[in-house]
Design an enzyme around this catalytic site. Structure first.
Site, PDB file in Angstrom:
ATOM      1  N   ASP A 111      13.269   4.385  -9.248  1.00 19.61           N
ATOM      2  CA  ASP A 111      12.651   5.289  -8.278  1.00 19.61           C
ATOM      3  C   ASP A 111      13.435   5.321  -6.969  1.00 19.61           C
ATOM      4  OD1 ASP A 111      11.902   2.604  -7.982  1.00 19.61           O
ATOM      5  OD2 ASP A 111       9.982   3.096  -7.051  1.00 19.61           O
ATOM      6  N   THR A 186     -18.106  -4.238   9.007  1.00 17.17           N
ATOM      7  CA  THR A 186     -17.072  -4.895   8.202  1.00 17.17           C
ATOM      8  C   THR A 186     -16.095  -3.874   7.630  1.00 17.17           C
ATOM      9  OG1 THR A 186     -18.555  -6.704   7.617  1.00 17.17           O
ATOM     10  CG2 THR A 186     -16.670  -6.344   6.173  1.00 17.17           C
TER      11      THR A 186
END
Length: 257
Positions: A111, A186
């Protein structure tokens, strides 16, 4: 027509090019499944082609890049059985539009070779090519052109998955740009940590590469998350090209046919 396939660890991206054209007519992204047979792949690609009223016989060329070696023979058999063609596999010993300054060139991912080829042919110059995939890769190409080397960091999604998998109380989250640095929950705190942490990683590595090689390197971004990062924090990339890998495959097919 040309069928190009880029097999990544997480996703497989493929596209169709008309002969001689450097922009795909169609392209699609799917999850990489390592348990698929050549016939399953053949049926999958036939279904994709028929969405656009293209028959298998219209495909006269094929090329693929892969970082999953176990899928290589399966892909090659699929091309042979379903399209009656011998597909070209991307590797460092094929004809490339650049030289490689790398002690072990066989270690360079296919790639990365493809992305470098696309940049060199598109607009010669000095490049830092960043691919935001399963791994976050930085490839540096000089104006000779010569592949000088690169940096490999963990991918964003891999890191997010590792955090939630290895902690008892942190939930899985979707990556997105936070509205502010300090989260009120969170989930917002994790999103802020990953987003601003990745911005810092990208900017920091770019800065160090330019300090070492020079400031006149253009930064090219590609990969699944590049548009998200660029939209939320413009200025990191001089250019983004989500189709860079597919166009690089088309270029290498043209050079090696």
């Amino acid at each position: 027509m040309l069928l190009v396939v880029d097999v990544g660890n997480t996703n497989t991206v493929f596209g169709i090019f008309e002969n001689g054209k450097n922009v795909p007519l169609f392209h699609k992204r799917t999850v990489t499944r390592k348990d698929r047979t050549s016939d399953e792949l053949g049926l999958f690609f036939r279904g994709f082609l028929r969405e656009f009223k293209i028959e298998n016989e219209a495909i006269t060329g094929g090329i693929y890049s892969s970082v999953v070696p176990t899928l290589n023979p399966i892909l090659e058999r699929m091309f042979q059985d379903w399209f009656k063609i011998e597909a070209i596999r991307v590797h460092y010993q094929m004809k490339l539009p650049f030289s490689i300054s790398y002690p072990r060139p066989y270690e360079i991912g296919a790639d990365r070779l493809v992305n470098a080829a696309a940049c060199v042919i598109d607009s010669p110059g000095k490049f830092i090519i960043i691919d935001l995939g399963t791994a976050t890769t930085f490839c540096v190409v000089s104006e000779k052109p010569e592949y000088l080397g690169g940096v490999i960091a963990p991918g964003l999604k891999v890191s997010m998955d590792a955090l939630t998998r290895n902690t008892s109380q942190l939930p899985p989250i979707v990556f997105q740009s936070p509205e502010k640095i300090l989260g009120d929950s969170t989930i917002e705190s994790i999103q802020a940590g990953f987003f601003f942490g990745w911005i810092g990683l990208l900017e920091g590595i770019i800065r160090e590469i330019k300090k070492d090689k020079g400031q006149d390197y253009r930064v090219i971004g590609t990969g699944g998350l590049v548009t998200v990062i660029d939209a939320a924090h413009p200025g990191i990339f001089d250019k983004i090209d989500p189709l860079l890998t597919l166009r690089g495959l088309q270029i290498l097919h043209q050079m090696n046919s």
